[in-house]
Design a protein around this motif. Structure first.
Motif, PDB file in Angstrom:
ATOM      1  N   MET A  78       0.840  -1.195   0.000  1.00 32.45           N
ATOM      2  CA  MET A  78       0.000   0.000   0.000  1.00 32.45           C
ATOM      3  C   MET A  78       0.878   1.249   0.000  1.00 32.45           C
ATOM      4  O   MET A  78       1.995   1.249   0.508  1.00 32.45           O
ATOM      5  N   ALA A  79       0.336   2.344  -0.567  1.00 35.33           N
ATOM      6  CA  ALA A  79       1.071   3.605  -0.582  1.00 35.33           C
ATOM      7  C   ALA A  79       1.309   4.123   0.840  1.00 35.33           C
ATOM      8  O   ALA A  79       2.338   4.748   1.123  1.00 35.33           O
ATOM      9  N   LYS A  80       0.355   3.884   1.737  1.00 31.96           N
ATOM     10  CA  LYS A  80       0.510   4.171   3.157  1.00 31.96           C
ATOM     11  C   LYS A  80      -0.103   2.997   3.915  1.00 31.96           C
ATOM     12  O   LYS A  80      -1.042   2.361   3.430  1.00 31.96           O
ATOM     13  N   PRO A  81       0.388   2.702   5.112  1.00 31.38           N
ATOM     14  CA  PRO A  81      -0.027   1.458   5.763  1.00 31.38           C
ATOM     15  C   PRO A  81      -1.454   1.461   6.298  1.00 31.38           C
ATOM     16  O   PRO A  81      -1.857   2.354   7.055  1.00 31.38           O
ATOM     17  N   VAL A  82      -2.211   0.483   5.866  1.00 31.43           N
ATOM     18  CA  VAL A  82      -3.520   0.176   6.435  1.00 31.43           C
ATOM     19  C   VAL A  82      -3.497  -1.308   6.771  1.00 31.43           C
ATOM     20  O   VAL A  82      -3.249  -2.145   5.891  1.00 31.43           O
ATOM     21  N   ASN A  83      -3.733  -1.636   8.023  1.00 33.42           N
ATOM     22  CA  ASN A  83      -3.619  -3.030   8.433  1.00 33.42           C
ATOM     23  C   ASN A  83      -4.924  -3.570   8.988  1.00 33.42           C
ATOM     24  O   ASN A  83      -5.645  -2.901   9.723  1.00 33.42           O
ATOM     25  N   ASP A  84      -5.179  -4.794   8.589  1.00 33.10           N
ATOM     26  CA  ASP A  84      -6.395  -5.515   8.962  1.00 33.10           C
ATOM     27  C   ASP A  84      -6.149  -6.278  10.261  1.00 33.10           C
ATOM     28  O   ASP A  84      -5.007  -6.601  10.607  1.00 33.10           O
ATOM     29  N   LEU A  85      -7.203  -6.576  10.961  1.00 32.08           N
ATOM     30  CA  LEU A  85      -7.158  -7.371  12.184  1.00 32.08           C
ATOM     31  C   LEU A  85      -8.000  -8.629  12.017  1.00 32.08           C
ATOM     32  O   LEU A  85      -8.979  -8.631  11.272  1.00 32.08           O
ATOM     33  N   SER A  86      -7.639  -9.655  12.721  1.00 32.76           N
ATOM     34  CA  SER A  86      -8.536 -10.798  12.854  1.00 32.76           C
ATOM     35  C   SER A  86      -9.706 -10.385  13.738  1.00 32.76           C
ATOM     36  O   SER A  86      -9.522  -9.665  14.728  1.00 32.76           O
ATOM     37  N   ARG A  87     -10.901 -10.820  13.386  1.00 32.32           N
ATOM     38  CA  ARG A  87     -12.054 -10.447  14.226  1.00 32.32           C
ATOM     39  C   ARG A  87     -12.018 -11.114  15.596  1.00 32.32           C
ATOM     40  O   ARG A  87     -12.758 -10.732  16.494  1.00 32.32           O
ATOM     41  N   GLY A  88     -11.126 -12.072  15.764  1.00 28.92           N
ATOM     42  CA  GLY A  88     -10.932 -12.679  17.077  1.00 28.92           C
ATOM     43  C   GLY A  88      -9.805 -12.036  17.861  1.00 28.92           C
ATOM     44  O   GLY A  88      -9.366 -12.578  18.879  1.00 28.92           O
ATOM     45  N   CYS A  89      -9.347 -10.875  17.433  1.00 34.42           N
ATOM     46  CA  CYS A  89      -8.182 -10.243  18.052  1.00 34.42           C
ATOM     47  C   CYS A  89      -8.475  -9.759  19.471  1.00 34.42           C
ATOM     48  O   CYS A  89      -9.614  -9.489  19.840  1.00 34.42           O
ATOM     49  N   SER A  90      -7.407  -9.641  20.240  1.00 35.18           N
ATOM     50  CA  SER A  90      -7.499  -9.064  21.586  1.00 35.18           C
ATOM     51  C   SER A  90      -7.033  -7.615  21.536  1.00 35.18           C
ATOM     52  O   SER A  90      -6.467  -7.149  20.543  1.00 35.18           O
ATOM     53  N   ALA A  91      -7.235  -6.896  22.635  1.00 36.62           N
ATOM     54  CA  ALA A  91      -6.748  -5.519  22.722  1.00 36.62           C
ATOM     55  C   ALA A  91      -5.233  -5.481  22.569  1.00 36.62           C
ATOM     56  O   ALA A  91      -4.684  -4.582  21.924  1.00 36.62           O
ATOM     57  N   GLU A  92      -4.560  -6.461  23.136  1.00 40.50           N
ATOM     58  CA  GLU A  92      -3.099  -6.526  23.014  1.00 40.50           C
ATOM     59  C   GLU A  92      -2.671  -6.744  21.570  1.00 40.50           C
ATOM     60  O   GLU A  92      -1.670  -6.180  21.108  1.00 40.50           O
ATOM     61  N   ASP A  93      -3.435  -7.569  20.838  1.00 41.62           N
ATOM     62  CA  ASP A  93      -3.151  -7.770  19.415  1.00 41.62           C
ATOM     63  C   ASP A  93      -3.249  -6.440  18.661  1.00 41.62           C
ATOM     64  O   ASP A  93      -2.400  -6.112  17.826  1.00 41.62           O
ATOM     65  N   ILE A  94      -4.308  -5.683  18.936  1.00 43.10           N
ATOM     66  CA  ILE A  94      -4.504  -4.396  18.264  1.00 43.10           C
ATOM     67  C   ILE A  94      -3.337  -3.461  18.569  1.00 43.10           C
ATOM     68  O   ILE A  94      -2.795  -2.810  17.673  1.00 43.10           O
ATOM     69  N   ALA A  95      -2.941  -3.408  19.828  1.00 42.80           N
ATOM     70  CA  ALA A  95      -1.829  -2.541  20.220  1.00 42.80           C
ATOM     71  C   ALA A  95      -0.549  -2.931  19.498  1.00 42.80           C
ATOM     72  O   ALA A  95       0.227  -2.062  19.051  1.00 42.80           O
ATOM     73  N   GLY A  96      -0.319  -4.236  19.340  1.00 41.82           N
ATOM     74  CA  GLY A  96       0.866  -4.693  18.625  1.00 41.82           C
ATOM     75  C   GLY A  96       0.834  -4.319  17.155  1.00 41.82           C
ATOM     76  O   GLY A  96       1.845  -3.892  16.581  1.00 41.82           O
ATOM     77  N   VAL A  97      -0.330  -4.474  16.528  1.00 44.85           N
ATOM     78  CA  VAL A  97      -0.460  -4.117  15.113  1.00 44.85           C
ATOM     79  C   VAL A  97      -0.265  -2.614  14.916  1.00 44.85           C
ATOM     80  O   VAL A  97       0.331  -2.179  13.921  1.00 44.85           O
ATOM     81  N   VAL A  98      -0.746  -1.809  15.851  1.00 42.94           N
ATOM     82  CA  VAL A  98      -0.517  -0.366  15.763  1.00 42.94           C
ATOM     83  C   VAL A  98       0.979  -0.061  15.802  1.00 42.94           C
ATOM     84  O   VAL A  98       1.480   0.768  15.029  1.00 42.94           O
ATOM     85  N   ALA A  99       1.715  -0.721  16.679  1.00 50.03           N
ATOM     86  CA  ALA A  99       3.163  -0.496  16.762  1.00 50.03           C
ATOM     87  C   ALA A  99       3.842  -0.836  15.438  1.00 50.03           C
ATOM     88  O   ALA A  99       4.699  -0.088  14.947  1.00 50.03           O
ATOM     89  N   ILE A 100       3.455  -1.962  14.849  1.00 52.80           N
ATOM     90  CA  ILE A 100       4.029  -2.370  13.563  1.00 52.80           C
ATOM     91  C   ILE A 100       3.650  -1.376  12.472  1.00 52.80           C
ATOM     92  O   ILE A 100       4.473  -1.024  11.617  1.00 52.80           O
ATOM     93  N   THR A 101       2.414  -0.903  12.499  1.00 57.86           N
ATOM     94  CA  THR A 101       1.959   0.084  11.513  1.00 57.86           C
ATOM     95  C   THR A 101       2.789   1.360  11.607  1.00 57.86           C
ATOM     96  O   THR A 101       3.133   1.968  10.590  1.00 57.86           O
ATOM     97  N   CYS A 102       3.119   1.774  12.825  1.00 57.50           N
ATOM     98  CA  CYS A 102       3.980   2.948  13.006  1.00 57.50           C
ATOM     99  C   CYS A 102       5.342   2.751  12.347  1.00 57.50           C
ATOM    100  O   CYS A 102       5.847   3.649  11.658  1.00 57.50           O
ATOM    101  N   VAL A 103       5.930   1.577  12.536  1.00 53.11           N
ATOM    102  CA  VAL A 103       7.254   1.306  11.948  1.00 53.11           C
ATOM    103  C   VAL A 103       7.155   1.226  10.424  1.00 53.11           C
ATOM    104  O   VAL A 103       8.043   1.719   9.718  1.00 53.11           O
ATOM    105  N   GLN A 104       6.073   0.655   9.912  1.00 49.16           N
ATOM    106  CA  GLN A 104       5.870   0.673   8.469  1.00 49.16           C
ATOM    107  C   GLN A 104       5.815   2.105   7.942  1.00 49.16           C
ATOM    108  O   GLN A 104       6.401   2.419   6.898  1.00 49.16           O
TER     109      GLN A 104
END
Length: 332
Positions: free
Chosen positions: A301-327
């Protein structure tokens, strides 16, 4: 939380980005926002009704988050006009754009498109198809990318394989039955994701039920052709295939099945031949090996947009946000 994720958060904290959490009226999202803000590695925009979000926060500190309601925001008209300009050649009318932009996914993507945010994370309550449709129609693909694909960062505890148990698995979320050219593109994109997020040299295995022609079929040929194509496109990349999983990651098996390979037995980027294999593979490792699985993360993607599993936890979301920042940092 793994040492790897601690490192990702530290990197994110060094150059803080602004991330949209589109599903602001979801408790897991609110929990994640509070965690992220407390740890201080991203600025957060929550989308939804402000009163409802604050009520749902129930004592959590989200005071530093920016809350925007697409139904009432002063930005909605401007972003709607922008969406119309992007989609008018596809037949979208101004009134349709004005209504569509009130959808939190489109509103969030337009915040990213216009530079008001650096990335977006959603999918806790929305289907992958909806998240990807909104981002592809607005943010679009990176200039040098032909295929948008999805990968998982996998951290397997007490694992001697890969990079101390850290792998990129791809494609586990988007491309159902990629042809050899798409599979080659996915492999190259995944190697870049590994290098930017994990660090070190990616070693890419094109996975199959066959190693070096031990079985014959069209599917085996597809994987072999993809490996050949990827080597043509990225000759300096360490990549090999077709390889069975054990030959790809277990040195003792690699010495028997592919003794001359500079990837076999050492692979840290695993490219699955289709979405069935990729999705089943990551979930097996996540559940049976108790691995941390972050994704599906998008690449291309031209800028990062990341999907989550619908079974995700709050911790999963926080981790994906961190990765999105680094992307986002890497794209800068």
């Amino acid at each position: 939380m793994s040492k790897f994720m601690d490192k990702i958060k530290e990197t994110a904290r060094a150059d803080k980005k602004t991330i949209v959490l589109a599903e602001g009226e979801e408790r897991r999202t609110i929990d994640a926002a509070a965690q992220i803000l407390k740890e201080g590695y991203a600025n957060i925009i929550l989308l939804g009704n402000e009163s409802k979000i604050k009520s749902m926060a129930d004592g959590l500190d989200i005071s530093e988050a920016t809350i925007i309601d697409p139904d009432t925001s002063e930005l909605t008209e401007e972003l709607g006009n922008g969406l119309y300009e992007l989609r008018k050649k596809k037949g979208m009318l101004p009134a349709q754009a004005a209504e569509k932009v009130k959808d939190v996914l489109y509103f969030g993507c337009m915040l990213v498109k216009t530079g008001r945010a650096d990335g977006m994370v959603a999918g806790a309550v929305h289907a992958t198809a909806d998240v990807m449709r909104s981002s592809l129609q607005t943010i679009k693909t990176a200039p040098d990318t032909k295929v948008v694909s999805a990968f998982f960062l996998m951290m397997v505890p007490d694992c001697e394989y890969g990079n101390n148990g850290t792998f990129v698995f791809s494609d586990c979320g988007l491309n159902e039955y990629p042809d050899s050219e798409k599979l080659a593109e996915i492999a190259i994109s995944s190697s870049k994701s590994y290098k930017s997020l994990v660090g070190g040299e990616p070693k890419v295995a094109m996975l199959s039920y066959s190693t070096y022609g031990s079985a014959k079929s069209e599917q085996v040929d597809l994987v072999k052709n993809a490996a050949d194509k990827a080597k043509e496109l990225a000759p300096d990349l360490k990549l090999d295939g077709e390889l069975q999983l054990d030959a790809a990651i277990v040195p003792s098996v690699a010495s028997l099945k592919a003794p001359d390979s500079d990837v076999a037995g050492q692979a840290n980027v695993l490219i699955f031949p289709n979405l069935d294999a990729g999705n089943i593979g990551y979930k097996l490792v996540q559940r049976l090996a108790k691995a941390e699985a972050y994704g599906p993360m998008t690449q291309g993607m031209a800028k990062p947009v990341n999907d989550l599993s619908r079974g995700c936890s709050a911790e999963d979301i926080a981790g994906v946000v961190a990765i999105t920042c680094v992307q986002a940092q890497n794209q800068d």
